[in-house]
Design a protein around this motif. Structure first.
Motif, PDB file in Angstrom:
ATOM      1  N   ASN A 189       0.866  -1.180   0.000  1.00 21.55           N
ATOM      2  CA  ASN A 189       0.000   0.000   0.000  1.00 21.55           C
ATOM      3  C   ASN A 189       0.905   1.233   0.000  1.00 21.55           C
ATOM      4  O   ASN A 189       1.206   1.816   1.039  1.00 21.55           O
ATOM      5  N   GLU A 190       1.362   1.617  -1.188  1.00 19.75           N
ATOM      6  CA  GLU A 190       2.370   2.666  -1.305  1.00 19.75           C
ATOM      7  C   GLU A 190       1.825   4.039  -0.916  1.00 19.75           C
ATOM      8  O   GLU A 190       2.579   4.891  -0.446  1.00 19.75           O
ATOM      9  N   THR A 191       0.540   4.270  -1.103  1.00 19.74           N
ATOM     10  CA  THR A 191      -0.030   5.581  -0.757  1.00 19.74           C
ATOM     11  C   THR A 191       0.070   5.836   0.736  1.00 19.74           C
ATOM     12  O   THR A 191       0.540   6.892   1.175  1.00 19.74           O
ATOM     13  N   VAL A 192      -0.352   4.861   1.533  1.00 19.06           N
ATOM     14  CA  VAL A 192      -0.291   5.010   2.991  1.00 19.06           C
ATOM     15  C   VAL A 192       1.157   5.082   3.454  1.00 19.06           C
ATOM     16  O   VAL A 192       1.506   5.887   4.325  1.00 19.06           O
ATOM     17  N   CYS A 193       2.023   4.247   2.870  1.00 18.83           N
ATOM     18  CA  CYS A 193       3.441   4.256   3.253  1.00 18.83           C
ATOM     19  C   CYS A 193       4.072   5.614   2.973  1.00 18.83           C
ATOM     20  O   CYS A 193       4.850   6.125   3.781  1.00 18.83           O
ATOM     21  N   ALA A 194       3.737   6.197   1.823  1.00 23.43           N
ATOM     22  CA  ALA A 194       4.287   7.508   1.480  1.00 23.43           C
ATOM     23  C   ALA A 194       3.839   8.558   2.488  1.00 23.43           C
ATOM     24  O   ALA A 194       4.620   9.430   2.890  1.00 23.43           O
ATOM     25  N   GLU A 195       2.581   8.484   2.930  1.00 20.53           N
ATOM     26  CA  GLU A 195       2.083   9.445   3.917  1.00 20.53           C
ATOM     27  C   GLU A 195       2.810   9.282   5.255  1.00 20.53           C
ATOM     28  O   GLU A 195       3.200  10.264   5.889  1.00 20.53           O
TER      29      GLU A 195
END
Length: 262
Positions: A189-195
């Motif tokens: 889940n790259e979106t959450v990780c980036a956040e």
């Protein structure tokens, strides 16, 4: 008179012989001196050439040493930068990637599903309903005396799991840091990780920030991950609760409200 002349002539002849001997000796000394000077000159020239060669070799070694020194400086700077990234960001990145990876959340989803299916919440709701209807608890499909053992086995099974991403991280020893930096688990889940990682980066750059910055983002990311788990199907637990609440309002029954609150 004749005897005096003879003596003088004899002395003159003696002086002449001595002079010839001295001239001969001086000539020999001169030649020997010239030979020695030539030898010294040749030796000096040879030593001079050798000194020049040694100096050139020393310059080459000095240049190589300076290049090696600069290379070591660059290596130390690279190692320092890599170590700084590993301490300040690397551990956070690896742990964050694991927490939001499919391989971890699939196992966590199994535990979370059994927590709901075998846990006290649904069991208490079913028990209250049976009690209100006057039925025995054993008649409920939620009556599972072995629930505690099933849940504990599920937790222990998760604790014994090995994750492919962790093995891939372990294999990065001796490889460029860029490989570890770009390494990601499958279906991340790259979106959450980036956040989460962006929040950590901002927190490091602002020394005056409180711990709430990370806590709030961590809670959001955790909630997003749990919502994405397939718990008893494709729907998350909150969506199921919302549907139950909506259904309870549609039925208009007063008995379902306290049970939902339980």
């Amino acid at each position: 008179m004749k005897s005096s002349m003879a003596v003088m002539k004899k002395e003159i002849d003696g002086f002449s012989k001595k002079e010839e001997a001295w001239v001969k000796k001086v000539g020999e000394l001169t030649r020997r001196h010239e030979i020695e000077m030539n030898d010294l000159k040749k030796s000096f020239e040879a030593d001079k050439l050798k000194l020049k060669a040694d100096r050139e070799a020393l310059d080459v070694q000095k240049k190589a040493f300076d290049e090696e020194k600069e290379g070591l400086k660059a290596s130390v700077a690279q190692a320092t930068g890599d170590n700084q990234w590993l301490i300040e960001q690397g551990f956070h990145q690896v742990v964050t990637y694991i927490l939001h990876s499919n391989e971890f959340n699939s196992a966590l989803g199994e535990v979370y599903t059994k927590l709901l299916n075998y846990g006290k919440h649904l069991g208490l709701i079913a028990g209250f309903k049976l009690h209100e209807s006057g039925q025995a608890l054993e008649q409920s499909p939620m009556f599972r005396p072995d629930a505690s053992g099933v849940f504990k086995d599920s937790v222990q099974q998760m604790e014994r799991l090995t994750y492919p991403y962790v093995s891939e991280v372990s294999s990065c020893f001796g490889k460029p840091l860029s490989i570890l930096q770009g390494l990601k688990p499958a279906r991340l889940n790259e979106t959450v990780c980036a956040e989460v990682l962006d929040s950590l980066s901002k927190k490091r750059s602002r020394s005056g920030d409180s711990e709430e910055t990370y806590s709030e983002n961590a809670d959001v990311s955790k909630e997003a991950s749990l919502e994405g788990l397939a718990v008893g199907g494709d729907e998350g637990p909150k969506s199921k609760k919302a549907k139950k609440a909506k259904k309870g309002k549609g039925d208009g029954s007063g008995a379902s409200k306290p049970l939902a609150d339980v």
